[in-house]
Design a protein around this motif. Structure first.
Motif, PDB file in Angstrom:
ATOM      1  N   GLN A 100      67.348  73.665  65.697  1.00 41.76           N
ATOM      2  CA  GLN A 100      66.441  74.742  65.315  1.00 41.76           C
ATOM      3  C   GLN A 100      65.987  75.523  66.544  1.00 41.76           C
ATOM      4  OE1 GLN A 100      63.123  73.590  62.852  1.00 41.76           O
ATOM      5  NE2 GLN A 100      64.406  72.431  61.437  1.00 41.76           N
ATOM      6  N   GLU A 101      65.593  74.798  67.583  1.00 40.61           N
ATOM      7  CA  GLU A 101      65.126  75.467  68.795  1.00 40.61           C
ATOM      8  C   GLU A 101      66.250  76.262  69.447  1.00 40.61           C
ATOM      9  OE1 GLU A 101      62.043  75.868  69.736  1.00 40.61           O
ATOM     10  OE2 GLU A 101      61.533  74.724  67.937  1.00 40.61           O
ATOM     11  N   VAL A 137      66.542  79.430  67.487  1.00 38.23           N
ATOM     12  CA  VAL A 137      65.427  80.329  67.808  1.00 38.23           C
ATOM     13  C   VAL A 137      65.674  81.051  69.130  1.00 38.23           C
ATOM     14  CG1 VAL A 137      62.973  80.419  68.433  1.00 38.23           C
ATOM     15  CG2 VAL A 137      63.707  79.092  66.446  1.00 38.23           C
ATOM     16  N   GLU A 138      66.227  80.351  70.108  1.00 40.12           N
ATOM     17  CA  GLU A 138      66.519  80.991  71.401  1.00 40.12           C
ATOM     18  C   GLU A 138      67.516  82.132  71.228  1.00 40.12           C
ATOM     19  OE1 GLU A 138      65.211  80.684  74.449  1.00 40.12           O
ATOM     20  OE2 GLU A 138      63.719  79.453  73.407  1.00 40.12           O
ATOM     21  N   ARG A 174      65.701  85.029  69.648  1.00 35.91           N
ATOM     22  CA  ARG A 174      64.821  85.717  70.601  1.00 35.91           C
ATOM     23  C   ARG A 174      65.582  86.723  71.446  1.00 35.91           C
ATOM     24  NH1 ARG A 174      61.918  80.198  72.158  1.00 35.91           N
ATOM     25  NH2 ARG A 174      60.117  80.268  70.734  1.00 35.91           N
ATOM     26  N   ASN A 198      55.343  74.497  64.573  1.00 34.66           N
ATOM     27  CA  ASN A 198      55.350  75.360  65.764  1.00 34.66           C
ATOM     28  C   ASN A 198      55.655  76.812  65.436  1.00 34.66           C
ATOM     29  OD1 ASN A 198      55.066  75.913  68.507  1.00 34.66           O
ATOM     30  ND2 ASN A 198      57.223  75.562  68.937  1.00 34.66           N
ATOM     31  N   ARG A 255      57.342  80.062  67.732  1.00 34.04           N
ATOM     32  CA  ARG A 255      58.661  80.561  67.335  1.00 34.04           C
ATOM     33  C   ARG A 255      58.670  82.042  66.979  1.00 34.04           C
ATOM     34  NH1 ARG A 255      60.840  75.568  63.483  1.00 34.04           N
ATOM     35  NH2 ARG A 255      61.580  74.257  65.193  1.00 34.04           N
TER      36      ARG A 255
END
Length: 252
Positions: free
Chosen positions: A178-179, A182-183, A186, A204, A208
């Motif tokens: 997931q992270e 998200v990167e 972004r 979080n 995010r």
């Protein structure tokens, strides 16, 4: 891929949008705006209308009243990309990562034109951007949930989309993946794109997303996460359980 082409001020605006499905009101007087360079989370319980909202923005569902405005978005050219829920994809169909991303280019091509050198180069660049070049020949069935979502983001990039709608992109994806996703999102936001991601996961959110749309058939709140996640809003979304989430810091 030249990110400067997304520096124009694309925007998405909904004004008093109402959508009915099977005689029931799925969205009621929904109003909000999203400007270029925004990563927005769309949250709400099951049946809140998140998928209906995305279908209305994409023009896949009729709006009974109100207006959806996509400013400086070339709808006919595929510059709005919709990544559907994982469950709506037929995973038995034997396609590779490259095949799926090339589908994004085919959305941009005239029906009679075959993909050319530029299309192949762009597909390669999009796959590289999401970190999957080493998996370019892998079948979609061989990938993890997080990798599949990256492939769909790459397909959206191949469409040269300035607006991306991702429906439950975190579903079945572990926290680390997931992270990573998200990167990637972004970087797209930083290029001036608009990214809307519907999610059930309240973990979080402040870290995010730039903004969060809280939806339960109507807009309960819309704005920066640290401003919209109040006990009152959470109760509108999830009832008494939502108040406990807000009190316990579930949205932080």
């Amino acid at each position: 891929m030249n990110s400067a082409q997304y520096s124009h001020q694309a925007s998405v605006s909904l004004q008093d949008v109402t959508v009915e499905l099977d005689g029931h009101t799925a969205l009621n007087n929904v109003t909000f705006d999203v400007d270029a360079g925004t990563l927005m989370g769309v949250v709400g319980p099951n049946g809140a209308g998140k998928s209906t909202l995305f279908n209305a923005i994409a023009g896949l569902l009729p709006v009974r009243q109100g207006k959806v405005t996509l400013h400086r978005v070339d709808q006919s050219g595929g510059a709005l990309a919709y990544v559907p829920q994982r469950e709506s994809v037929n995973w038995r169909f034997p396609v590779t990562v490259t095949d799926v991303v090339m589908m994004g280019r085919r959305c941009r091509l005239k029906w009679f034109r075959r993909p050319g050198k530029r299309d192949r180069e762009l597909v390669k660049e999009c796959i590289c951007r999401v970190g999957l070049w080493d998996h370019r020949s892998a079948l979609m069935t061989e990938l993890s949930g997080g990798q599949r979502q990256r492939v769909f983001v790459a397909r959206a990039l191949a469409q040269e989309a300035s607006v991306l709608l991702l429906d439950e992109a975190f579903s079945g994806v572990d926290a680390g993946a997931q992270e990573g996703l998200v990167e990637v999102l972004r970087t797209l936001r930083d290029e001036g794109r608009i990214v809307l991601l519907a999610t059930h996961d309240l973990t979080n959110l402040a870290g995010r997303f730039d903004e969060v749309l809280c939806l339960n058939c109507q807009v309960c709140a819309c704005g920066p996460p640290d401003q919209v996640f109040t006990p009152q809003v959470m109760e509108k979304l999830y009832g008494a359980h939502g108040v406990r989430l807000a009190t316990d810091g579930g949205g932080s």
